[in-house]
Design a protein around this motif. Structure first.
Motif, mmCIF file in Angstrom:
data_model
loop_
_atom_site.group_PDB
_atom_site.id
_atom_site.type_symbol
_atom_site.label_atom_id
_atom_site.label_comp_id
_atom_site.label_asym_id
_atom_site.label_seq_id
_atom_site.Cartn_x
_atom_site.Cartn_y
_atom_site.Cartn_z
ATOM 1 N N THR A 132 -4.775 -136.561 30.220
ATOM 2 C CA THR A 132 -5.630 -135.975 31.256
ATOM 3 C C THR A 132 -7.078 -136.407 31.088
ATOM 4 O O THR A 132 -7.738 -136.801 32.063
ATOM 5 N N GLN A 133 -7.578 -136.353 29.872
ATOM 6 C CA GLN A 133 -8.956 -136.781 29.632
ATOM 7 C C GLN A 133 -9.139 -138.251 30.008
ATOM 8 O O GLN A 133 -10.124 -138.616 30.646
ATOM 9 N N ASN A 134 -8.178 -139.091 29.622
ATOM 10 C CA ASN A 134 -8.232 -140.510 30.004
ATOM 11 C C ASN A 134 -8.193 -140.676 31.519
ATOM 12 O O ASN A 134 -8.958 -141.458 32.089
ATOM 13 N N LEU A 135 -7.282 -139.964 32.158
ATOM 14 C CA LEU A 135 -7.096 -140.107 33.601
ATOM 15 C C LEU A 135 -8.337 -139.650 34.369
ATOM 16 O O LEU A 135 -8.713 -140.267 35.372
ATOM 17 N N LEU A 136 -8.986 -138.623 33.894
ATOM 18 C CA LEU A 136 -10.236 -138.182 34.532
ATOM 19 C C LEU A 136 -11.302 -139.266 34.429
ATOM 20 O O LEU A 136 -11.991 -139.568 35.414
ATOM 21 N N SER A 137 -11.436 -139.869 33.264
ATOM 22 C CA SER A 137 -12.433 -140.942 33.073
ATOM 23 C C SER A 137 -12.118 -142.154 33.938
ATOM 24 O O SER A 137 -13.003 -142.706 34.597
ATOM 25 N N ILE A 138 -10.860 -142.571 33.931
ATOM 26 C CA ILE A 138 -10.440 -143.742 34.706
ATOM 27 C C ILE A 138 -10.621 -143.473 36.200
ATOM 28 O O ILE A 138 -11.133 -144.325 36.935
ATOM 29 N N SER A 139 -10.211 -142.302 36.637
ATOM 30 C CA SER A 139 -10.318 -141.960 38.060
ATOM 31 C C SER A 139 -11.763 -141.969 38.520
ATOM 32 O O SER A 139 -12.075 -142.448 39.616
ATOM 33 N N ASN A 140 -12.642 -141.467 37.678
ATOM 34 C CA ASN A 140 -14.064 -141.458 38.011
ATOM 35 C C ASN A 140 -14.621 -142.883 38.030
ATOM 36 O O ASN A 140 -15.299 -143.278 38.979
ATOM 37 N N ALA A 141 -14.318 -143.663 37.001
ATOM 38 C CA ALA A 141 -14.846 -145.033 36.899
ATOM 39 C C ALA A 141 -14.340 -145.933 38.021
ATOM 40 O O ALA A 141 -15.073 -146.793 38.510
#
Length: 186
Positions: free
Chosen positions: A59-68
């Motif tokens: 989830t933490q990774n996906l939030l970062s990737i989705s934002n970037a």
């Protein structure tokens, strides 16, 4: 171990609350072992609470990737929902036998699609991009096991392709993290 289990459960609950899940869903997740089963038997987070820990990392990774990457999810909660629920099938596939975790998924139709089915069963209504991201989160690793190359290619070419790739990368990267790598959940 018990202290780490409580930390993992608390962090998972914070993220699950962002999904706007209600108490019956938390109860269902506890009941099926979401907060106790491992993420794997021999690889990443092969320990008690490993699935919840792995899901936090995804989830933490996906939030970062989705934002970037400015990923177009159908709702604000989507990256939380996908990250936290992408491996639900594991709740039904682990048994503690002879002092170790044993994994058997032979009676489920596939890793991703079974997780979608279980989410539905416990009352979580997923939207199309969430379903596709969870179904195909294993990427090319499950071609020939869960889906054909043609099905995977078609999914990537659909309006869900970026969500699928972001989820796959978030999961792949998280498979290298241990519980102590948790970042504070904002």
């Amino acid at each position: 171990d018990k202290k780490m289990h409580k930390v993992i459960e608390r962090e998972a609950m914070k993220l699950l609350e962002r999904c706007r899940f209600v108490e019956p869903i938390f109860h269902s997740l506890r009941k099926i072992g979401y907060f106790t089963v491992p993420a794997s038997t021999k690889h990443h987070l092969s320990c008690r609470s490993g699935l919840a820990a792995h899901s936090i990392n995804v989830t933490q990774n996906l939030l970062s990737i989705s934002n970037a990457m400015n990923i177009d999810w159908p709702r604000v909660e989507s990256p939380y929902i996908v990250g936290m629920l992408h491996d639900l099938v594991k709740c039904y596939c682990y048994d503690w036998i002879d002092g170790g975790w044993k994994y058997d998924q032979s009676y489920y139709p596939g890793h991703g699609i079974a997780s979608v089915m279980i989410a539905n069963e416990i009352g979580i209504a997923l939207l199309k991009k969430e379903i596709m991201a969870i179904t195909y989160h294993m990427g090319t690793f499950n071609i020939g096991k869960e889906y054909t190359k043609e099905e995977f290619d078609a999914a990537l070419k659909s309006d869900c392709g970026r969500c699928i790739l972001a989820t796959h990368y978030a999961d792949w990267d998280a498979s290298k993290k241990e519980p102590q790598t948790f970042e504070e959940v904002n």
